[in-house]
Design a protein around this motif. Structure first.
Motif, mmCIF file in Angstrom:
data_model
loop_
_atom_site.group_PDB
_atom_site.id
_atom_site.type_symbol
_atom_site.label_atom_id
_atom_site.label_comp_id
_atom_site.label_asym_id
_atom_site.label_seq_id
_atom_site.Cartn_x
_atom_site.Cartn_y
_atom_site.Cartn_z
ATOM 1 N N ASP A 255 0.795 16.638 34.388
ATOM 2 C CA ASP A 255 0.240 17.266 35.583
ATOM 3 C C ASP A 255 -0.243 16.174 36.529
ATOM 4 O OD1 ASP A 255 -0.939 18.767 37.506
ATOM 5 O OD2 ASP A 255 -2.566 19.538 36.254
ATOM 6 N N THR A 256 0.549 15.903 37.550
ATOM 7 C CA THR A 256 0.152 14.874 38.518
ATOM 8 C C THR A 256 -0.533 15.467 39.747
ATOM 9 O OG1 THR A 256 2.352 14.993 39.521
ATOM 10 C CG2 THR A 256 2.017 13.334 37.802
ATOM 11 N N ALA A 257 -0.578 16.794 39.822
ATOM 12 C CA ALA A 257 -1.145 17.408 41.027
ATOM 13 C C ALA A 257 -2.623 17.117 41.177
ATOM 14 C CB ALA A 257 -0.929 18.922 40.982
ATOM 15 N N ASP A 258 -3.358 17.121 40.047
ATOM 16 C CA ASP A 258 -4.815 16.956 40.120
ATOM 17 C C ASP A 258 -5.271 15.539 39.803
ATOM 18 O OD1 ASP A 258 -5.043 20.164 38.563
ATOM 19 O OD2 ASP A 258 -5.141 19.668 40.698
ATOM 20 N N SER A 259 -4.423 14.724 39.218
ATOM 21 C CA SER A 259 -4.914 13.420 38.777
ATOM 22 C C SER A 259 -3.862 12.335 38.988
ATOM 23 C CB SER A 259 -5.306 13.483 37.302
ATOM 24 O OG SER A 259 -4.222 13.953 36.531
ATOM 25 N N VAL A 260 -3.335 12.267 40.170
ATOM 26 C CA VAL A 260 -2.371 11.224 40.480
ATOM 27 C C VAL A 260 -3.072 9.865 40.437
ATOM 28 C CG1 VAL A 260 -0.885 10.259 42.255
ATOM 29 C CG2 VAL A 260 -0.924 12.725 41.877
ATOM 30 N N ARG A 261 -2.500 8.965 39.675
ATOM 31 C CA ARG A 261 -3.028 7.600 39.616
ATOM 32 C C ARG A 261 -2.172 6.729 40.522
ATOM 33 N NH1 ARG A 261 -5.750 5.505 35.138
ATOM 34 N NH2 ARG A 261 -5.665 3.613 36.392
ATOM 35 N N ARG A 262 -2.627 6.518 41.720
ATOM 36 C CA ARG A 262 -1.848 5.718 42.653
ATOM 37 C C ARG A 262 -1.925 4.237 42.326
ATOM 38 N NH1 ARG A 262 -0.084 8.916 46.644
ATOM 39 N NH2 ARG A 262 -1.186 10.876 47.047
ATOM 40 N N ASP A 263 -2.827 3.871 41.413
ATOM 41 C CA ASP A 263 -2.979 2.460 41.069
ATOM 42 C C ASP A 263 -2.206 2.096 39.801
ATOM 43 O OD1 ASP A 263 -4.562 4.030 39.473
ATOM 44 O OD2 ASP A 263 -6.243 2.613 39.373
ATOM 45 N N VAL A 264 -1.369 3.004 39.284
ATOM 46 C CA VAL A 264 -0.530 2.695 38.132
ATOM 47 C C VAL A 264 0.904 3.108 38.446
ATOM 48 C CG1 VAL A 264 -2.452 3.039 36.525
ATOM 49 C CG2 VAL A 264 -0.858 4.928 36.965
ATOM 50 N N ARG A 265 1.827 2.613 37.626
ATOM 51 C CA ARG A 265 3.241 2.944 37.797
ATOM 52 C C ARG A 265 3.681 3.864 36.663
ATOM 53 N NH1 ARG A 265 6.118 -2.714 37.937
ATOM 54 N NH2 ARG A 265 7.979 -1.372 37.864
ATOM 55 N N VAL A 266 4.234 5.013 37.024
ATOM 56 C CA VAL A 266 4.812 5.931 36.048
ATOM 57 C C VAL A 266 6.326 5.903 36.254
ATOM 58 C CG1 VAL A 266 4.932 8.292 35.194
ATOM 59 C CG2 VAL A 266 2.758 7.381 36.064
ATOM 60 N N GLU A 267 7.042 5.468 35.218
ATOM 61 C CA GLU A 267 8.485 5.315 35.322
ATOM 62 C C GLU A 267 9.171 6.220 34.303
ATOM 63 O OE1 GLU A 267 9.629 1.194 35.066
ATOM 64 O OE2 GLU A 267 7.683 0.566 35.865
ATOM 65 N N LEU A 268 10.138 6.986 34.769
ATOM 66 C CA LEU A 268 10.924 7.823 33.880
ATOM 67 C C LEU A 268 12.053 6.989 33.287
ATOM 68 C CD1 LEU A 268 11.201 11.111 35.979
ATOM 69 C CD2 LEU A 268 9.523 10.502 34.227
ATOM 70 N N VAL A 269 12.217 7.080 31.990
ATOM 71 C CA VAL A 269 13.287 6.368 31.294
ATOM 72 C C VAL A 269 14.295 7.409 30.824
ATOM 73 C CG1 VAL A 269 13.896 4.845 29.387
ATOM 74 C CG2 VAL A 269 11.706 4.551 30.571
ATOM 75 N N ASN A 270 15.468 7.383 31.402
ATOM 76 C CA ASN A 270 16.516 8.351 31.079
ATOM 77 C C ASN A 270 17.719 7.579 30.563
ATOM 78 O OD1 ASN A 270 18.926 10.048 31.434
ATOM 79 N ND2 ASN A 270 17.525 11.492 32.423
ATOM 80 N N LEU A 271 17.918 7.620 29.251
ATOM 81 C CA LEU A 271 19.009 6.852 28.655
ATOM 82 C C LEU A 271 20.358 7.278 29.228
ATOM 83 C CD1 LEU A 271 19.948 4.748 26.548
ATOM 84 C CD2 LEU A 271 20.159 6.647 24.926
ATOM 85 N N ARG A 272 20.552 8.581 29.387
ATOM 86 C CA ARG A 272 21.843 9.062 29.880
ATOM 87 C C ARG A 272 22.166 8.472 31.248
ATOM 88 N NH1 ARG A 272 23.866 13.665 32.733
ATOM 89 N NH2 ARG A 272 25.968 14.215 32.010
ATOM 90 N N SER A 273 21.183 8.438 32.152
ATOM 91 C CA SER A 273 21.423 7.871 33.482
ATOM 92 C C SER A 273 21.766 6.393 33.388
ATOM 93 C CB SER A 273 20.196 8.075 34.374
ATOM 94 O OG SER A 273 19.965 9.444 34.603
ATOM 95 N N TRP A 274 21.055 5.679 32.511
ATOM 96 C CA TRP A 274 21.324 4.246 32.347
ATOM 97 C C TRP A 274 22.722 4.025 31.790
ATOM 98 C CZ3 TRP A 274 22.410 0.842 28.353
ATOM 99 C CH2 TRP A 274 22.272 -0.517 28.652
ATOM 100 N N VAL A 275 23.072 4.773 30.746
ATOM 101 C CA VAL A 275 24.376 4.616 30.092
ATOM 102 C C VAL A 275 25.507 4.880 31.077
ATOM 103 C CG1 VAL A 275 25.913 5.708 28.400
ATOM 104 C CG2 VAL A 275 23.598 5.030 27.732
ATOM 105 N N HIS A 276 25.346 5.903 31.923
ATOM 106 C CA HIS A 276 26.407 6.247 32.866
ATOM 107 C C HIS A 276 26.380 5.362 34.111
ATOM 108 C CE1 HIS A 276 28.192 10.001 31.177
ATOM 109 N NE2 HIS A 276 27.061 10.001 30.499
ATOM 110 N N GLY A 277 25.366 4.521 34.232
ATOM 111 C CA GLY A 277 25.239 3.703 35.436
ATOM 112 C C GLY A 277 25.531 2.229 35.257
ATOM 113 N N VAL A 278 25.717 1.761 34.016
ATOM 114 C CA VAL A 278 25.957 0.343 33.796
ATOM 115 C C VAL A 278 27.431 0.112 33.463
ATOM 116 C CG1 VAL A 278 23.610 -0.077 33.008
ATOM 117 C CG2 VAL A 278 25.390 0.468 31.319
#
Length: 338
Positions: A255-278
């Motif tokens: 839930d990022t609506a109430d507690s967005v941390r603008r001072d940190v980085r949230v990164e999604l790791v999607n193996l399928r996207s990586w595999v199909h992109g390299v």
């Protein structure tokens, strides 16, 4: 071998989204001969992963239109090749990647998506040697580089990939904090060098997590759960810290609506996207690197039980059982009851 004529494949087929034991049906499909650039892969073994179950349930949306044959991870042997295939030969053991369909006896697939397997690994090791090992390696070599003293917290730490991440962190001189969903899975963490273990199936008091590392915030969070657990991890990151979010076992996004941390980085790791992109060459090198660490034990998984493909429904019920201590595999060859 080249020739004419199709063959039958016993296939675990999804015809509508829903709980996997309810919607996966064994069906016999007629597989046409390989066309140009295609091969038949006679499947030997396949893994049942959370990503399979979540995809079947429709959590990730209509990623694959129904009907389709389930299963993202497995190993097989090239049985027949189509015109123009020169880098594969019948009898070669491969990972058939790039599409679902591992839960069947015979898979028709693109030759360019078949990657040779290390000879030193048994079928059951190869069947678990792609999704979790490559995801773990991607996160802790490509996305994040650890140094001794880094403060790291890992959710779903008792899972196969959770333990891989803990072992990789240990190899890099880091003592992580492990979050478990069930206290009975503590035993699977034996032998690991951990700063602490927290058992929680929901929101965690931030101070409970911080206490494991001397009351300070964390540099890195590795989250496969989302929901309240992921939210708790987000709250204990230091300014400038990072979260690598690679799964949604809770079925609920953070839930990022109430507690967005603008001072940190949230990164999604999607193996399928990586595999199909390299490039294929890079993917092949990554698979070999992961396989080497599987052989060394760092990225290895334990097995709780192997079921014949013909017993897919029982296998799926077992895979959904809370507190499992190992992976559920499918034996796909006809000699194993399929």
């Amino acid at each position: 071998m080249r020739g004419s004529g199709g063959a039958d494949s016993l296939a675990a087929t999804v015809r509508r989204p829903g709980p996997a034991p309810d919607v996966v049906e064994l069906e016999t499909h007629r597989v046409p001969p390989p066309g140009p650039g295609q091969v038949w892969v006679r499947m030997r073994a396949a893994a049942i992963n959370p990503s399979d179950l979540l995809t079947i349930a429709g959590v990730y949306g209509a990623r694959f239109p129904c009907p389709y044959v389930a299963g993202f991870e497995g190993v097989g042997v090239v049985e027949r090749i189509g015109a123009g295939v020169v880098h594969l030969r019948p009898g070669l053991r491969v990972w058939p990647l790039g599409s679902p369909g591992a839960w069947q006896t015979l898979k028709l697939t693109e030759a360019d998506w078949c990657f040779p397997v290390n000879d030193g690994l048994a079928d059951h090791e190869v069947a678990m040697g792609y999704i979790n090992p490559l995801t773990a390696l991607l996160m802790l070599t490509d996305r994040a580089s650890l140094t001794p003293g880094d403060r790291v917290v890992v959710s779903a730490a008792g899972s196969a990939i959770g333990r891989m991440l803990l072992r990789l962190a240990n190899r890099q001189g880091v003592r992580p904090v492990a979050i478990l969903r069930h206290a009975r899975t503590r035993t699977v963490l034996a032998g690991l060098d951990l700063a602490g273990i927290v058992v929680a199936d929901g929101w965690i008091c931030p101070d409970t997590l911080r206490a494991a590392v001397g009351g300070v915030d964390f540099d890195l969070a590795l989250d496969a759960v989302g929901g309240p657990v992921g939210q708790s991890m987000l709250e204990v990151l230091r300014p400038g810290g990072r979260m690598l979010h690679y799964g949604l076992l809770s079925g609920t996004p953070i839930d990022t609506a109430d507690s967005v941390r603008r001072d940190v980085r949230v990164e999604l790791v999607n193996l399928r996207s990586w595999v199909h992109g390299v490039p294929r060459e890079r993917l092949g090198r990554a698979l070999q690197a992961a396989a080497s660490l599987v052989a060394a034990g760092t990225l290895a998984s334990t097995i709780e039980r192997v079921y014949p493909l013909s017993n897919i429904r029982t296998a799926l019920h077992h895979a959904e059982r809370p507190g499992r201590l190992g992976k559920i595999l499918l034996a796909c060859s006809s000699g194993d009851g399929s």
